[in-house]
Motif scaffolding. Structure first.
Motif, short mmCIF file in Angstrom:
data_model
loop_
_atom_site.label_atom_id
_atom_site.label_comp_id
_atom_site.label_asym_id
_atom_site.label_seq_id
_atom_site.Cartn_x
_atom_site.Cartn_y
_atom_site.Cartn_z
N THR B 59 -35.88 -11.24 -8.14
CA THR B 59 -34.75 -12.13 -7.83
C THR B 59 -34.64 -13.24 -8.88
O THR B 59 -33.55 -13.63 -9.27
CB THR B 59 -34.93 -12.75 -6.43
OG1 THR B 59 -35.27 -11.71 -5.52
CG2 THR B 59 -33.67 -13.43 -5.96
N ARG B 60 -35.80 -13.71 -9.36
CA ARG B 60 -35.86 -14.87 -10.26
C ARG B 60 -35.04 -16.04 -9.73
O ARG B 60 -34.31 -16.71 -10.45
CB ARG B 60 -35.42 -14.51 -11.69
CG ARG B 60 -36.18 -15.35 -12.72
CD ARG B 60 -35.76 -15.00 -14.12
NE ARG B 60 -34.52 -15.65 -14.49
CZ ARG B 60 -34.43 -16.90 -14.95
NH1 ARG B 60 -35.49 -17.63 -15.11
NH2 ARG B 60 -33.27 -17.40 -15.27
N GLN B 61 -35.15 -16.21 -8.44
CA GLN B 61 -34.50 -17.32 -7.75
C GLN B 61 -35.33 -17.61 -6.53
O GLN B 61 -35.31 -16.82 -5.58
CB GLN B 61 -33.07 -16.93 -7.35
CG GLN B 61 -32.37 -17.94 -6.46
CD GLN B 61 -32.16 -19.27 -7.17
OE1 GLN B 61 -31.43 -19.35 -8.14
NE2 GLN B 61 -32.84 -20.31 -6.70
N LEU B 62 -36.12 -18.65 -6.57
CA LEU B 62 -36.90 -18.99 -5.39
C LEU B 62 -35.99 -19.55 -4.30
O LEU B 62 -34.93 -20.06 -4.58
CB LEU B 62 -38.02 -19.99 -5.73
CG LEU B 62 -39.04 -19.49 -6.76
CD1 LEU B 62 -40.18 -20.50 -6.92
CD2 LEU B 62 -39.62 -18.14 -6.39
N MET B 63 -36.42 -19.41 -3.06
CA MET B 63 -35.64 -19.85 -1.90
C MET B 63 -34.27 -19.18 -1.84
O MET B 63 -33.28 -19.77 -1.41
CB MET B 63 -35.50 -21.37 -1.87
CG MET B 63 -36.83 -22.06 -1.62
SD MET B 63 -36.69 -23.83 -1.40
CE MET B 63 -35.94 -23.93 0.22
N ALA B 64 -34.26 -17.92 -2.27
CA ALA B 64 -33.00 -17.18 -2.23
C ALA B 64 -32.49 -17.03 -0.79
O ALA B 64 -31.28 -16.97 -0.56
CB ALA B 64 -33.17 -15.80 -2.88
N GLY B 65 -33.42 -16.99 0.16
CA GLY B 65 -33.01 -16.90 1.57
C GLY B 65 -32.19 -18.09 2.00
O GLY B 65 -31.21 -17.97 2.75
N ALA B 66 -32.55 -19.27 1.51
CA ALA B 66 -31.80 -20.48 1.82
C ALA B 66 -30.39 -20.40 1.22
O ALA B 66 -29.42 -20.88 1.80
CB ALA B 66 -32.53 -21.70 1.27
N MET B 67 -30.31 -19.77 0.04
CA MET B 67 -29.00 -19.66 -0.61
C MET B 67 -28.10 -18.65 0.11
O MET B 67 -26.88 -18.81 0.15
CB MET B 67 -29.19 -19.29 -2.07
CG MET B 67 -29.87 -20.42 -2.84
SD MET B 67 -30.34 -19.95 -4.50
CE MET B 67 -28.74 -19.94 -5.32
N VAL B 68 -28.71 -17.62 0.69
CA VAL B 68 -27.94 -16.69 1.51
C VAL B 68 -27.40 -17.43 2.73
O VAL B 68 -26.22 -17.31 3.09
CB VAL B 68 -28.82 -15.48 1.96
CG1 VAL B 68 -28.14 -14.68 3.05
CG2 VAL B 68 -29.16 -14.60 0.76
N GLN B 69 -28.26 -18.23 3.35
CA GLN B 69 -27.87 -18.98 4.55
C GLN B 69 -26.66 -19.87 4.26
O GLN B 69 -25.69 -19.88 5.01
CB GLN B 69 -29.07 -19.83 5.02
CG GLN B 69 -28.85 -20.62 6.29
CD GLN B 69 -28.93 -19.75 7.54
OE1 GLN B 69 -28.98 -18.53 7.46
NE2 GLN B 69 -28.90 -20.39 8.69
N ASP B 70 -26.68 -20.56 3.13
CA ASP B 70 -25.54 -21.45 2.86
C ASP B 70 -24.31 -20.65 2.45
O ASP B 70 -23.19 -20.98 2.80
CB ASP B 70 -25.92 -22.59 1.89
CG ASP B 70 -25.91 -22.25 0.41
OD1 ASP B 70 -24.95 -21.66 -0.07
OD2 ASP B 70 -26.89 -22.64 -0.28
#
Ligand SMILES: [Zn+2]
Lengths: 144, 417
Positions: B59-70
């Protein structure tokens, strides 16, 4: 005046991004094993409590949780299972079993041709002359 | 604990690369498909989210789950990520199940993705291999196909499973995928095609292995009250079970088989279990899921199964560990067509991971979505054809693996309406 709309149908723009990290990887509790390889020794661990002998060392016993003790594995064993990998130049991986030892050891097998590796085959450990302190400092060859 | 229902799901098409969508838009597409299926459910009804993706390296994006949520407009509600290799999606379903069963949320969204196209296949293999012990296993140049190949070789030695029997799994699953428009790798193949497709790690060939993919999938789980107010096609989560085994295959015991309810302890005298031929985590997961679901004999009480077939050999191994046949009979199980569409117990009617692709964090959710549509009798509605519909399906099973059977999840789903 009408503003130009941003183009919506354009192809995605793809850039290349480089990412590199040097890790300071400590073998920590497994360090004696790697020191052993540099001296031509293959070290496993055993639990004095329940008697389990681990071919791949574990500092604490999986059965009872006690701290284990180091012991010298026999350098000869048999192939428990194997595969030949074809990513580039073919190479063999083997899980080696040792008499009187409860678990296995993953290594490379050198000096056997394609189609020559068999379950149950006798193999012997060899060590790199110039150790690199990696698991590849030991490898196995067919015995005899 | 409260009863939990699976009410809706969505998937994107799985593909080698989807550069037009990043992980957020992929999840959004699957989410919109799921929400479109239950129009009376509104985003405001969703209590929390579980996000499923395997690798930060991909993913090379940490906290991608948070970004999905927003991106989905679900802030400021709670969200978390779960991770467990190939079992990530299965674990997300379990996590969502627990949220609803416990009463913490009435509606929980499980969403997952993987964007594997961001690196080369070679780098991808290396990244996945980081899910093996980095002191002892990873430095040998091994990769996951090689680990599964070693399990397959021992299985061949122990049980006489053949490479042709493994190839039959590939023929079956790629063939089923021909009728699945979401699938990445539909193909009509022969055993000869599979064997001739090029060795990756003996005996596994290119066509014995699932593909790296970009894709997303979501599943929506609800409590009873919400479920019956929004859908006429509810599916009950009848049983969940999970298990683990050692990360290093080398460490696995060679002890006794854990019997399932339809087996006796003496059935497998002399078989040293699990060794590296079988997966104890699968057994544990199945045993718990069957106990909760009240299943006494899975051979009689399941109508189909979506099993983890990242490698053909893994599907054969799973038949046995999940008790769909006896140990040693997995090869003949596929050979006799018993796991084919129209067989006694169709396995991977969707095409599985081999046919559909394997975007790791989305995979377990994708399996659950296809199982949901089977049980709802909606395969035609979603896939455009009735070809993959298992007729009269009332109860199905979904299974996933992480590592070399290091994590395992089993979920039993049952039609409730
Ligand atoms: Zn002990």
């Amino acid at each position: 005046m009408k503003k130009a709309q941003p183009p919506s149908g354009i192809d995605p723009i793809i850039i290349k991004d480089h990412h590199e990290i040097d890790y300071l990887h400590s073998y920590a509790q497994d360090s004696p094993f790697f020191a052993g390889l540099s001296q031509g020794r293959l070290l496993g661990t055993e639990c004095k409590g329940c008697g389990i002998r681990y071919a791949t060392p574990r500092r604490h016993c999986m059965e009872c949780g006690k701290e284990t003790a180091w012991f010298d594995l026999p350098l000869a064993g048999r192939v428990h299972t194997w595969t030949t990998c074809y990513l580039e130049e073919p190479f063999h991986l083997v899980l080696v079993e040792f008499r009187g030892v409860d678990t296995l050891f993953l290594s490379r097998l050198v000096g056997a041709g394609e189609g020559e590796v068999k379950v149950g085959m006798r193999v012997r450990a060899q060590f790199l002359k110039k150790p690199k302190f990696r698991a590849t400092d030991v490898y196995f060859v067919p015995e005899g | 604990m409260r009863d939990v229902y699976l009410v809706a799901g969505g998937v994107t098409r799985f593909a080698r690369a989807q550069p037009r969508m990043d992980f957020r838009t992929m999840v959004k597409e699957a989410y919109d498909l799921a929400m479109g299926d239950v129009p009376e459910l509104k985003p405001k009804d969703i209590g929390m989210t579980v996000c499923s993706y395997f690798s930060d390296h991909f993913t090379r994006q940490l906290m991608a789950g948070a970004m999905v949520q927003d991106y989905l407009g679900l802030c400021p509600k709670p969200s978390r990520r779960v991770e467990g290799g190939g079992a990530t999606g299965g674990l997300a379903i379990h996590s969502a199940y627990e949220a609803v069963a416990s009463g913490r949320a009435d509606v929980c969204l499980a969403c997952g993705f993987e964007t594997m196209s961001r690196v080369s296949t070679r780098k991808g293999n290396e990244i996945i291999a980081l899910a093996s012990d980095t002191n002892f296993d990873y430095p040998l140049g091994g990769f996951y196909t090689a680990y599964y190949a070693m399990m397959a070789v021992r299985r061949m030695h122990e049980f006489g499973t053949t490479a042709d029997q493994m190839a039959l799994v590939s023929v079956k699953n790629h063939g089923n995928a021909v009728h699945n428009p979401f699938a990445q790798a539909p193909a009509r193949l022969t055993v000869e095609d599979v064997r001739a497709s090029g060795l990756i790690a003996w005996p596994l060939t290119r066509l014995d292995c699932s593909l790296m993919s970009d894709g997303a999938a979501v599943a929506i789980l609800c409590d009873r009250e919400t479920t019956f107010s929004i859908t006429d096609h509810p599916v009950l989560v009848k049983g969940v079970g999970a298990g683990t085994d050692t990360m290093r295959m080398a460490d696995r015991p060679r002890g006794r088989v854990i019997p399932l309810p339809h087996e006796r302890a003496g059935d497998y005298r002399g078989l040293r279990y699990p060794g590296v031929h079988s997966c104890r985590a699968d057994r544990m997961a199945a045993k718990a899921a069957y106990a909760q679901a009240g299943i006494r004999d899975p051979r009689e009480e399941l109508d189909f199964a979506e099993l983890y077939d990242a490698y053909t050999s893994a599907e054969i191994q799973a038949y046995e560990d999940l008790g769909l046949c006896r140990y040693g009979e997995g090869g003949s199980f596929v050979e006799e067509g018993r796991s084919a569409l129209g067989g006694d117990l169709p396995v991977n009617p969707s095409g599985g991971l081999l046919g559909c692709g394997h975007p790791i964090g989305a995979t377990g959710l994708m399996q659950a979505v296809f199982a949901l549509w089977q049980l709802q009798g909606k395969m035609k509605e979603h896939l455009g054809s009735r070809r993959l519909q298992v007729r009269g399906a009332r109860r199905g099973l979904v299974h996933s693996h992480g590592g070399t059977g290091t994590y395992s999840t089993v979920t039993v789903l049952e039609r409730a309406g």
